[in-house]
Design an enzyme around this catalytic site. Structure first.
Site, PDB file in Angstrom:
ATOM      1  N   ASP A  23      23.664 -14.868   7.791  1.00 23.17           N
ATOM      2  CA  ASP A  23      23.664 -15.688   8.990  1.00 23.17           C
ATOM      3  C   ASP A  23      22.355 -15.540   9.757  1.00 23.17           C
ATOM      4  O   ASP A  23      21.440 -14.825   9.349  1.00 23.17           O
ATOM      5  CB  ASP A  23      24.883 -15.395   9.871  1.00 23.17           C
ATOM      6  CG  ASP A  23      24.917 -13.966  10.399  1.00 23.17           C
ATOM      7  OD1 ASP A  23      23.838 -13.396  10.645  1.00 23.17           O
ATOM      8  OD2 ASP A  23      26.021 -13.425  10.585  1.00 23.17           O
ATOM      9  N   LYS A  30      25.290 -20.093  11.927  1.00 20.32           N
ATOM     10  CA  LYS A  30      26.087 -19.441  12.952  1.00 20.32           C
ATOM     11  C   LYS A  30      25.317 -19.176  14.239  1.00 20.32           C
ATOM     12  O   LYS A  30      25.476 -18.142  14.890  1.00 20.32           O
ATOM     13  CB  LYS A  30      26.695 -18.128  12.440  1.00 20.32           C
ATOM     14  CG  LYS A  30      27.603 -18.295  11.231  1.00 20.32           C
ATOM     15  CD  LYS A  30      29.022 -18.581  11.568  1.00 20.32           C
ATOM     16  CE  LYS A  30      29.715 -17.412  12.213  1.00 20.32           C
ATOM     17  NZ  LYS A  30      31.142 -17.723  12.476  1.00 20.32           N
ATOM     18  N   MET A  59      27.391 -13.054  23.196  1.00 26.97           N
ATOM     19  CA  MET A  59      27.452 -14.511  23.033  1.00 26.97           C
ATOM     20  C   MET A  59      27.893 -15.200  24.321  1.00 26.97           C
ATOM     21  O   MET A  59      28.686 -16.147  24.291  1.00 26.97           O
ATOM     22  CB  MET A  59      28.403 -14.886  21.884  1.00 26.97           C
ATOM     23  CG  MET A  59      28.101 -14.182  20.575  1.00 26.97           C
ATOM     24  SD  MET A  59      29.430 -14.355  19.349  1.00 26.97           S
ATOM     25  CE  MET A  59      30.727 -13.356  20.092  1.00 26.97           C
TER      26      MET A  59
END
Length: 501
Positions: A35, A57, A173
């Site tokens: 990723d 991602k 995130m």
């Protein structure tokens, strides 16, 4: 053949923060599914025939949905292949590794999980922020920053509990939801003056840390244009950054350094740059092509008894010569009567690694200096063997032939690697390149040929570091300005020339 899957945590970004077991899984893999947050330099450790599958991602922008990633991993394993699923951080810390493992178990596929250093801990460390500290936080809480888009509360997040704990809060995130995070914590009683750190691209040379308070952090992030991937750290441990910030104080932190060597020769310089906090950009300008079925070399090895000197001018020359000795079922005893000469400290080290200490190493690692070191001790009775590159400089051979018999044997050829032109130009167009290193005349010539003379203006703002006078002259002859020359022709002195301004 039965396939297998390794779910591997690649760590937070620093190349050396991968575990030894994770590296083994990369080297064993037939397929690597990776990723965005996994350091792409790990792919260089894979087998030459390994298949690479990028699944992206980035935040809210997935190259493949998670269900399709699960399917790719499972299907490749069912083909009997060893699959390494390489994930940034740790597979089980918001990496969805548990979901992938469940699918593999359900389909009867053998798998192992290899933990990685999570950015929630390692990323804070590199920003000078300990996630716990006796005087600041006796616990920590790692929380997903992905909140529901419909403004309803995430039922599993207890904002009241988070706001009233004395521990460090780390949100992964969460940049897109920074305003909601700060508002929820303040609403539930967290002081608006609580220190907050925003850590972007943690543990990498482009790491960026912004300090604010819970009340002002959203406005700060907007003003500073903070983008993912960014860690959000809430708590008084943030105040320790000024004292404990070691990473950003490294001498090459934030510097982009282009390394122009053959791929097989660049590893030492690249590693030293990384250790000093810099970002090495590997641009192989040379491909080393070994001369196969080298009957000429075999013949001279059979006649080693007639030689008094052996001159080795590079690591490649050392490797090929001693590998041929071994192939012919000979060893270093065949050189018992021969004086071995080396140009360069790296060459001398390679010779020593083969069990022999070089008899002659010039003070300055160039052909001219070796000639000066030899001319006083050579006689017309001597005979010198020089196995080296096909397109090497003629100076040494020609000068030594004025004294005694010299046999030159070509063992490999340095050829230009034109495959990197678009990549080099893209880097020069898009990124600030602080330094460009040249470790030989051939790398300069090849670099200029690859990018084209019409593009030399693209490096005018980069500082060129040369390994020695011969390389410097070649660069200037090709209209490449040399900012600094290494004191000695060694990798260590190249690095020193960059560090010591």
């Amino acid at each position: 053949m039965k396939g297998k899957v390794y779910l591997v945590g690649a760590g937070p970004g620093d190349y050396k923060l991968l575990t030894l077991k994770g590296l083994d899984c990369i080297r064993e893999a037939d397929v690597i599914v990776y990723d965005r947050l996994a350091n792409v330099n790990y792919l260089k450790e894979a087998k030459s025939n390994c298949e690479f599958i990028y699944v992206g991602k980035a935040s809210s922008q997935h190259t493949l949905p998670q269900e399709e990633i699960n399917r790719v991993i499972a299907d490749k394993a069912k083909e009997g292949k060893i699959v390494t699923r390489l994930k940034g951080g740790d597979p089980y810390v918001f990496g969805r590794g548990g979901e992938e493992g469940e699918v593999l178990k359900a389909e009867g596929i053998d798998f192992e999980v290899v933990p990685g250093i999570t950015s929630a801990i390692g990323g804070l460390c590199y920003a000078g922020i300990p996630i716990t500290h006796r005087e600041h936080a006796s616990s920590f809480h790692v929380v997903t920053g992905h909140l529901r888009a419909d403004d309803k509360e995430n039922p599993e997040i207890n904002w009241n509990a988070l706001a009233n704990t004395g521990g460090t809060l780390v949100f992964l995130m969460g940049v897109a939801n920074l305003k909601k995070i700060s508002e929820n914590l303040i609403k539930e009683g967290k002081s608006k003056d609580t220190p907050v750190a925003l850590i972007s691209w943690a543990t990498r040379p482009n790491q960026r840390v912004i300090i604010s308070t819970l009340d002002e952090v959203h406005e700060t992030a907007v003003r500073e244009k903070v983008k993912p991937p960014t860690l959000i750290v809430v708590g008084s441990v943030v105040n320790l950054r000024e004292t404990l910030n070691f990473f950003e104080n490294k001498p090459l932190f934030g510097k982009n350094i282009m390394v122009t060597r053959s791929r097989t020769q660049s590893s030492s310089l690249v590693e030293k740059i990384m250790d000093l906090g810099g970002n090495p950009i590997e641009i192989p300008t040379i491909k080393i092509e070994k001369i196969e079925n080298n009957v000429a070399l075999e013949q001279e090895i059979l006649e080693l008894k007639d030689y008094t000197y052996l001159v080795l001018t590079s690591k490649n020359a050392v490797d090929i010569f001693f590998d041929k000795l071994d192939e012919m079922e000979l060893d270093t005893r065949a050189l018992a009567h021969v004086k071995v000469c080396a140009i360069g400290a790296a060459t001398a080290r390679e010779i020593k690694a083969r069990g022999i200490r070089a008899d002659v190493i010039p003070k300055r690692f160039v052909a001219e200096e070796l000639y000066e070191a030899l001319k006083e001790q050579l006689t017309s009775e001597d005979k010198i063997l020089i196995p080296r590159a096909k397109n090497a400089r003629d100076f040494l051979v020609e000068k030594l032939r004025e004294i005694c018999e010299v046999k030159e044997v070509h063992t490999y050829e340095s050829v230009i690697d034109l495959s990197k032109k678009d990549e080099i130009l893209e880097i020069l167009n898009q990124e600030r390149v602080d330094y460009i290193t040249f470790a030989s005349s051939s790398t300069v010539k090849n670099f200029v040929e690859i990018i084209g003379e019409e593009n030399l203006d693209k490096i005018k703002n980069s500082k060129v570091i040369s390994i020695g006078p011969v390389t410097s002259k070649t660069a200037r002859d090709l209209n490449v300005d040399v900012y600094k020359e290494a004191e000695k022709a060694t990798i260590e002195k190249i690095v020193e020339a960059i560090v010591v301004e």
